[in-house]
Motif scaffolding. Structure first.
Motif, PDB file in Angstrom:
ATOM      1  N   GLU A   1       0.817  -1.218   0.000  1.00 39.23           N
ATOM      2  CA  GLU A   1       0.000   0.000   0.000  1.00 39.23           C
ATOM      3  C   GLU A   1       0.852   1.271   0.000  1.00 39.23           C
ATOM      4  OE1 GLU A   1      -2.316  -3.183   2.373  1.00 39.23           O
ATOM      5  OE2 GLU A   1      -0.231  -2.463   2.217  1.00 39.23           O
ATOM      6  N   ASN A   2       1.924   1.293   0.788  1.00 41.84           N
ATOM      7  CA  ASN A   2       2.747   2.499   0.868  1.00 41.84           C
ATOM      8  C   ASN A   2       3.481   2.773  -0.440  1.00 41.84           C
ATOM      9  OD1 ASN A   2       1.991   2.989   3.526  1.00 41.84           O
ATOM     10  ND2 ASN A   2       3.693   1.830   4.380  1.00 41.84           N
TER      11      ASN A   2
ATOM     12  N   GLU B   1       2.931   6.094  -2.807  1.00 42.13           N
ATOM     13  CA  GLU B   1       4.027   6.919  -3.284  1.00 42.13           C
ATOM     14  C   GLU B   1       3.989   7.061  -4.804  1.00 42.13           C
ATOM     15  OE1 GLU B   1       7.142   9.453  -3.253  1.00 42.13           O
ATOM     16  OE2 GLU B   1       6.015   8.714  -1.520  1.00 42.13           O
TER      17      GLU B   1
ATOM     18  N   VAL C   1      -4.422   5.700   2.389  1.00 43.98           N
ATOM     19  CA  VAL C   1      -4.032   4.288   2.375  1.00 43.98           C
ATOM     20  C   VAL C   1      -5.057   3.469   3.144  1.00 43.98           C
ATOM     21  CG1 VAL C   1      -2.296   2.633   3.161  1.00 43.98           C
ATOM     22  CG2 VAL C   1      -1.584   4.803   2.140  1.00 43.98           C
TER      23      VAL C   1
END
Length: 448
Positions: A78-79, A83, A95
């Motif tokens: 997810e991160n 980004e 998120v």
């Protein structure tokens, strides 16, 4: 594979079957969906004028309007996905579990499908309501003015993600949604739209969490991990989105040499070459689902694709793909050619335990055989001991990242990991660990 059996859905991790393209027999419920024979997708051209279509209110009113969108992904990516969306210029990024919500216009929707390396799908939420039974789902869905979404001359399909004690049969919930849509068109005096399994004009995503129902339009079509370059495959190949996500987690962007010493069918090396060259993973895809929407802007997509080619970067490092298996070398060679990466990747038939490091320093991303791919000579303990010994004695100055579901085998590597990241590879729980390799002992390095 049937769309209703093969759903890529938010809040749900991918299974190994999502990378398996074999056909499955249809159940009684699926037969009721009036599924047609597969049609070949039309090849995209930009010289012809868009066809005149019946004007229905569409999911995105115009190219300038910003709307809420959802990009789905695998667990713990997810991160990285957030980004990527930030770099593309998305607004209001949030998120969630196996998904990232954001806002963007039509151009960003196109860019997201072309550029996102870790996304499985890009969805446009349309309607949200509550239901606690299949009949209530049918009643609520039938209230929707479906002619504002698509016209009766279009074919459609439904995929689904159901996590609810109120809905015990996911396929039946999808069937009831299909019934609501076709019955609505009939009752307003329109023809019944047909269901098309493989190449529908409109793809509708049904998501149920407890009693909360969300209906979305799928803008991607085939899952975005289907880049188009995998012409040859070995047992249980790593998913393309996962491979890209692992590379992004290392922070590598092409600054130093890259090695996949057990390359299998070449996915990790190919994704590394795409990242280092800043080439969109889905630049060569021939069709996206949004190309069948009423507001599809051919000129805008042509602009987005053209701008993408102007952002390519020359490769400033060497990317090595190695394997001791001749079948793996053949498969990788075919896939590298399909990805147009022949000039970017150095393919070598080498045994990791016998070959020398290809350069003085660099980064290794290694996906040793495990689970379905586990076919190593000797026992598992000695196999991982050899990995650790080879890394320590042959790759001083390198950084090595290893992913495996054989969690207990990490201790046999005999090196201290500087990072441990939990991951999922299909249904397999894995860890992705980093080892900083250097001469001497760890205490001596810290003392310096």
């Amino acid at each position: 594979m049937n769309t209703l059996q093969h759903s890529i859905m938010y809040f749900c991790s991918m299974s190994e079957s999502e990378n398996n393209h074999s056909n499955r027999s249809q159940g009684d419920i699926l037969k009721k969906l009036n599924i047609k024979k597969k049609k070949a997708p039309k090849e995209r051209t930009f010289t012809e004028k868009p066809k005149t279509q019946v004007q229905a209110k569409q999911n995105i009113e115009s190219a300038a309007d910003k709307v809420e969108l959802v990009a789905t992904c695998m667990q713990n990516l997810e991160n990285e996905l957030a980004e990527e969306l930030k770099v593309l210029g998305a607004d209001k990024i949030k998120v969630q579990k196996r998904a990232v919500r954001f806002e963007g216009d039509l151009e960003l929707l196109y860019k997201a499908n072309i550029w996102l390396r870790t996304a499985l799908k890009v969805l446009k939420p349309l309607f949200n309501f509550r239901a606690k039974s299949d009949d209530e789902l049918y009643a609520q869905a039938k209230k929707i003015k479906w002619e504002t979404v698509f016209t009766e001359d279009k074919t459609f399909s439904i995929d689904f993600a159901v996590h609810s004690e109120y809905f015990n049969h996911s396929q039946f919930a999808a069937l009831r949604l299909k019934d609501a849509i076709v019955d609505y068109f009939r009752e307003i005096g329109r023809n019944r739209p047909s269901v098309e399994r493989d190449q529908p004009d409109v793809r509708i995503h049904l998501h149920i969490n407890d009693n909360n129902v969300t209906l979305s339009l799928d803008s991607s079509g085939d899952p975005l991990f289907k880049r188009g370059y995998r012409r040859e495959r070995l047992a249980a190949p790593i998913n393309e989105c996962l491979a890209a996500g692992l590379i992004l987690k290392t922070g590598w962007k092409g600054e130093q040499d890259f090695l996949d010493p057990m390359c299998g069918s070449g996915t990790i090396a190919i994704e590394a070459a795409l990242i280092a060259s800043n080439i969109p993973p889905n630049l060569n895809r021939t069709h996206f689902a949004f190309e069948s929407w009423n507001n599809y802007d051919q000129a805008l997509l042509s602009k987005v694709l053209g701008e993408a080619t102007e952002m390519f970067k020359p490769l400033k490092c060497k990317i090595f793909a190695r394997d001791t298996n001749s079948q793996a070398i053949r498969a990788t060679r075919v896939n590298i050619s399909a990805a147009n990466m022949r000039k970017h990747i150095i393919l070598e038939n080498e045994d990791f335990f016998k070959a020398k490091a290809p350069s003085e320093k660099g980064i290794i991303v290694m996906n040793p055989p495990y689970g379905e791919r586990l076919n190593v000579s000797g026992d598992l303990v000695s196999f991982y001991e050899k990995i650790g010994s080879t890394l320590k004695h042959e790759y001083s100055g390198w950084s090595a990242w290893v992913i495996t579901s054989e969690i207990d085998s990490f201790k046999n590597i005999g090196l201290k990991a500087s990072k441990k990241i939990p991951m999922m590879n299909g249904k397999l729980e894995c860890q992705f660990r980093e080892y900083e390799l250097f001469d001497g002992k760890l205490k001596e390095k810290k003392a310096k």
